[in-house]
Design a protein around this motif. Structure first.
Motif, short mmCIF file in Angstrom:
data_model
loop_
_atom_site.label_atom_id
_atom_site.label_comp_id
_atom_site.label_asym_id
_atom_site.label_seq_id
_atom_site.Cartn_x
_atom_site.Cartn_y
_atom_site.Cartn_z
N GLY A 63 57.87 -110.48 138.94
CA GLY A 63 58.09 -110.05 137.75
C GLY A 63 58.58 -108.71 138.07
O GLY A 63 59.27 -108.09 137.12
N GLY A 65 56.99 -106.23 130.96
CA GLY A 65 56.36 -107.20 130.28
C GLY A 65 56.68 -108.58 130.65
O GLY A 65 57.33 -108.78 131.56
N LYS A 66 56.04 -109.68 130.17
CA LYS A 66 56.26 -111.12 130.42
C LYS A 66 57.53 -111.49 130.45
O LYS A 66 58.09 -112.28 131.14
CB LYS A 66 54.95 -111.97 129.59
CG LYS A 66 55.04 -113.28 130.44
CD LYS A 66 53.97 -114.19 129.48
CE LYS A 66 54.06 -115.47 129.63
NZ LYS A 66 53.55 -116.51 128.67
N HIS A 67 58.17 -110.97 129.28
CA HIS A 67 59.56 -111.11 128.94
C HIS A 67 60.36 -109.93 128.86
O HIS A 67 59.97 -109.00 128.19
CB HIS A 67 59.71 -112.12 127.71
CG HIS A 67 59.17 -113.36 127.93
ND1 HIS A 67 59.62 -114.31 128.81
CD2 HIS A 67 58.07 -113.92 127.33
CE1 HIS A 67 58.82 -115.71 128.98
NE2 HIS A 67 57.85 -115.31 127.79
N LYS A 68 61.43 -110.03 129.22
CA LYS A 68 62.27 -108.80 129.19
C LYS A 68 63.50 -109.21 128.36
O LYS A 68 64.31 -110.22 128.58
CB LYS A 68 62.78 -108.25 130.64
CG LYS A 68 63.72 -107.06 130.40
CD LYS A 68 64.21 -106.65 131.79
CE LYS A 68 65.01 -107.19 132.52
NZ LYS A 68 65.50 -106.76 133.89
N THR A 84 57.09 -101.39 126.48
CA THR A 84 56.39 -102.99 126.50
C THR A 84 55.46 -102.93 125.41
O THR A 84 54.80 -102.00 125.17
CB THR A 84 55.81 -103.20 128.11
OG1 THR A 84 56.83 -102.90 129.01
CG2 THR A 84 55.16 -104.40 128.27
N ASP A 138 50.45 -105.93 123.96
CA ASP A 138 50.07 -107.13 124.47
C ASP A 138 50.64 -107.64 125.93
O ASP A 138 50.35 -108.61 126.27
CB ASP A 138 50.06 -108.09 123.35
CG ASP A 138 51.48 -108.74 123.08
OD1 ASP A 138 52.17 -107.91 123.60
OD2 ASP A 138 51.79 -109.51 122.26
N GLY A 139 51.53 -106.89 126.27
CA GLY A 139 52.24 -107.21 127.58
C GLY A 139 53.21 -108.20 127.65
O GLY A 139 53.85 -108.63 128.42
N GLN A 140 53.44 -108.65 126.23
CA GLN A 140 54.57 -109.76 126.44
C GLN A 140 56.06 -109.35 126.21
O GLN A 140 56.47 -110.09 127.07
CB GLN A 140 54.17 -110.34 124.70
CG GLN A 140 53.17 -111.24 124.92
CD GLN A 140 53.33 -112.48 125.24
OE1 GLN A 140 54.51 -113.20 125.24
NE2 GLN A 140 52.28 -113.40 125.79
N THR A 196 59.32 -106.59 126.86
CA THR A 196 59.68 -105.38 127.32
C THR A 196 61.17 -105.14 126.65
O THR A 196 62.04 -106.36 127.00
CB THR A 196 59.98 -105.05 129.06
OG1 THR A 196 58.45 -105.07 129.29
CG2 THR A 196 60.54 -103.76 129.21
N ASP A 254 65.14 -112.32 130.14
CA ASP A 254 64.73 -112.40 131.35
C ASP A 254 65.77 -112.61 132.48
O ASP A 254 65.67 -113.26 133.52
CB ASP A 254 63.62 -113.77 131.59
CG ASP A 254 62.45 -113.24 130.74
OD1 ASP A 254 61.95 -112.05 130.54
OD2 ASP A 254 61.89 -114.40 130.14
N LYS A 311 56.62 -116.40 122.86
CA LYS A 311 55.06 -116.13 122.80
C LYS A 311 54.15 -117.32 123.19
O LYS A 311 53.17 -116.96 123.85
CB LYS A 311 54.87 -115.79 121.29
CG LYS A 311 55.12 -114.45 121.06
CD LYS A 311 54.66 -114.09 119.69
CE LYS A 311 54.71 -112.50 119.34
NZ LYS A 311 54.40 -112.26 117.85
#
Lengths: 429, 158
Positions: B38, B75-78, B110, B113-115, B117, B136, B157
């Motif tokens: 990540g 985040g999980k997805h950029k 971000t 919820d960290g999802q 960025t 990503d 999501k």
């Protein structure tokens, strides 16, 4: 789908593409690899290939417009050590998006072009440096390379001829500067992309210090057809000193943004028509005809100009990479310059002080003029900073950042004056 | 620690270059490491440096120079949006505003919820398909509208 509209004139690189026929069998059905086979069968003298490329008047399609045949002749022929060939697919000049379409819809033309170049230049290893942001295109190109390898078109003893050429993909990771040849070499050597001093040029001191030829995607993709039809016939597709066809990436305020391949010397007005004319029937205001680094040209002047290196030079600009950015009458030139200045500030590699600091100054001054906070001396200050960058940097990025500023001020000075005097935009109110 | 699979991928990259040129694989190695972890921590960069026989500082120099590497946790997805001139002429600045509002973040931030960025990118070489988003680093989304962004965010999501 930006090139699959059939709206080209005498296309060479985009001829016969439908989006599905990018694979090896589709390329072979279009006559692909015939030229390579002929060269290998007849054991054509490498020097003869270079002579054909010279006769074609093909000029480098990456932006510099340097004659390709002449560039090839700079490679040391009798050099016994390893030589390299690199396809520069690090396309990231704002307004330019042709290489992406070539790589995804006609990848084998690039591979055959590289094979012919490698044969002519005596190089046995090649790389294709692909722009970071187009991962799906990189993957497709890798697939095409694998097809070529399995068909014995690359690797050792190609088609039983004794000619070797190993081709590898290289994936960039987001740096405009790596489109500059020597920054690209540094990047390939595992370093940050800081351009090298020239001379020595890559043809004598390139990748790992070995002689290296670097050509643009469109240049290489043109080679198979050029050799097949002969240099003179290819030259005749265009006009004097401007051989062949050229792909123009048309973006901005046109009805159908996209790539259009036309003969060199085609009137700009005809190109605009191919792109569907102005969007919403608005009037044309300005054109940046060769990627964001070249001087802007007023729309009415552009409507009288032909699309070739010499004609565009006559109106004070450059054909560059062929990225044609069209602006309509509703556009504020201060705001437009702000986007360009931010780009160069963001992408300056930081090696040379005039560019590293100057691009920041340019951006901040244009930003405050745009925000209605411009000071009376700001236009002179922009001029001064731009002229202190120009010519004082190792590579061309500094000039590329200064050029838009100077040309915007030259042709649209009144808009900058208005912004400073009235503290707001008069175009968009 | 990078996985065995990551090392296999790095080994395949190394095969492209002549002996003694291991540093040439650093960009690919960092991309492989980032795909797996990540982002690129100092420890990850040290690991790559050790494997390629490079000083850690040389690896850090590369990671911080090229814009697609995450040198801080993301985040999980950029989602990266290009706002260069050709994209701006196609409405990318409005697209960017829409995204900021939808996600509730500004550039380089971000979501709580960290999802996601959000990043501001520069020329992706696809101006004819503007407005453009890069998800990503690998998935380019073309001619984006509010509707398409809504669908994309919902999909990511999941």
């Amino acid at each position: 789908m930006t090139c699959l509209h059939g709206r080209h004139i005498d296309p060479v690189v985009f001829a016969g593409l439908d989006g599905a026929n990018w694979r090896l069998d589709g390329y072979v059905a279009r006559g692909g690899y015939e030229t390579l086979r002929r060269i290998l069968n007849e054991k054509t003298e490498p020097g003869k290939i270079i002579e054909e490329v010279k006769a074609s008047m093909l000029r480098g399609r990456g932006g510099a417009g340097f004659p390709t045949g002449l560039k090839w002749s700079f490679m040391p022929h009798r050099f016994q050590g390893q030589k390299y060939l690199i396809c520069n697919a690090d396309e990231s000049e704002p307004g330019t998006f042709k290489d992406r379409d070539i790589l995804r819809y006609n990848p084998h033309a690039v591979i055959e072009g590289m094979l012919i170049a490698a044969y002519a230049l005596g190089t046995s290893i090649g790389y294709c440096y692909v722009h970071g942001e187009i991962w799906d295109v990189y993957e497709r190109f890798c697939e095409a390379m694998e097809e070529a390898r399995l068909a014995c078109l690359t690797g050792k003893n190609i088609l039983g001829s004794g000619f070797d050429f190993d081709l590898h993909p290289f994936h960039g990771y987001g740096a405009y500067i790596c489109g500059e040849e020597t920054a690209l070499l540094e990047s390939m050597e595992g370093k940050k992309g800081w351009p090298r001093y020239k001379p020595p040029f890559p043809a004598s001191f390139g990748l790992y210090g070995q002689p290296t030829m670097i050509n643009n995607v469109e240049t290489l993709a043109s080679i198979p057809s050029l050799i097949k039809m002969g240099g003179k016939a290819y030259a005749a597709l265009g006009r004097e000193n401007n051989g062949g066809t050229k792909i123009f990436s048309v973006s901005g305020d046109v009805a159908m943004p996209g790539n259009y391949e036309v003969p060199m010397g085609t009137p700009f007005a005809a190109l605009l028509e191919l792109a569907g004319g102005m969007r919403d029937g608005k009037k044309i205001k300005a054109v940046i005809p060769g990627g964001s680094s070249v001087p802007v040209v007023p729309g009415d002047v552009m409507m009288q100009t032909n699309m070739d290196y010499d004609s565009i030079a006559k109106v004070g600009s450059m054909l560059g990479s062929g990225g044609v950015i069209v602006l309509d009458e509703s556009r504020c030139m201060v705001k437009s310059l702000l986007r360009l200045s931010y780009f160069y500030h963001d992408e300056s590699c930081g090696q040379c002080t005039p560019c590293r600091e100057g691009t920041g100054w340019l951006w901040r001054i244009v930003r405050r003029i745009d925000a209605g906070e411009g000071l009376p001396g700001d236009i002179d200050l922009l001029d001064s900073v731009a002229s202190n960058i120009s010519g004082n940097t190792i590579c061309g990025l500094g000039d590329a950042a200064a050029t838009p500023v100077r040309s915007f001020l030259k042709h649209f000075r009144h808009e900058f004056v208005d912004h400073i005097e009235h503290k707001r935009c008069l175009v968009q109110t | 620690m990078l996985s065995e699979k990551a090392y296999q991928k790095i080994d395949r990259e190394l095969e492209k270059f002549p002996a003694g040129s291991k540093a040439s694989a650093v960009m690919a190695a960092l991309a492989i490491a980032q795909d797996e972890q990540g982002w690129l921590s100092a420890e990850t960069m040290q690991e790559v440096a050790d494997y390629l026989g490079m000083p850690a500082v040389a690896v850090q120099e590369v990671a911080s120079f090229y814009s697609m590497y995450n040198t801080s946790p993301a985040g999980k997805h950029k989602i990266t949006i290009c706002t260069g001139l050709p994209c701006a002429l196609a409405g990318a600045e409005k697209t960017a505003e829409y995204l900021k509002e939808k996600l509730g973040v500004d550039y380089n931030q971000t979501t709580t919820d960290g999802q996601f960025t959000l990043k501001q990118g520069e020329c992706m070489g696809a101006c004819g398909d503007a407005p453009l988003l890069l998800v990503d680093n690998k998935r380019m989304c073309c001619r984006m509208t509010g509707e398409k962004i809504d669908a994309l965010v919902e999909e990511l999501k999941k």
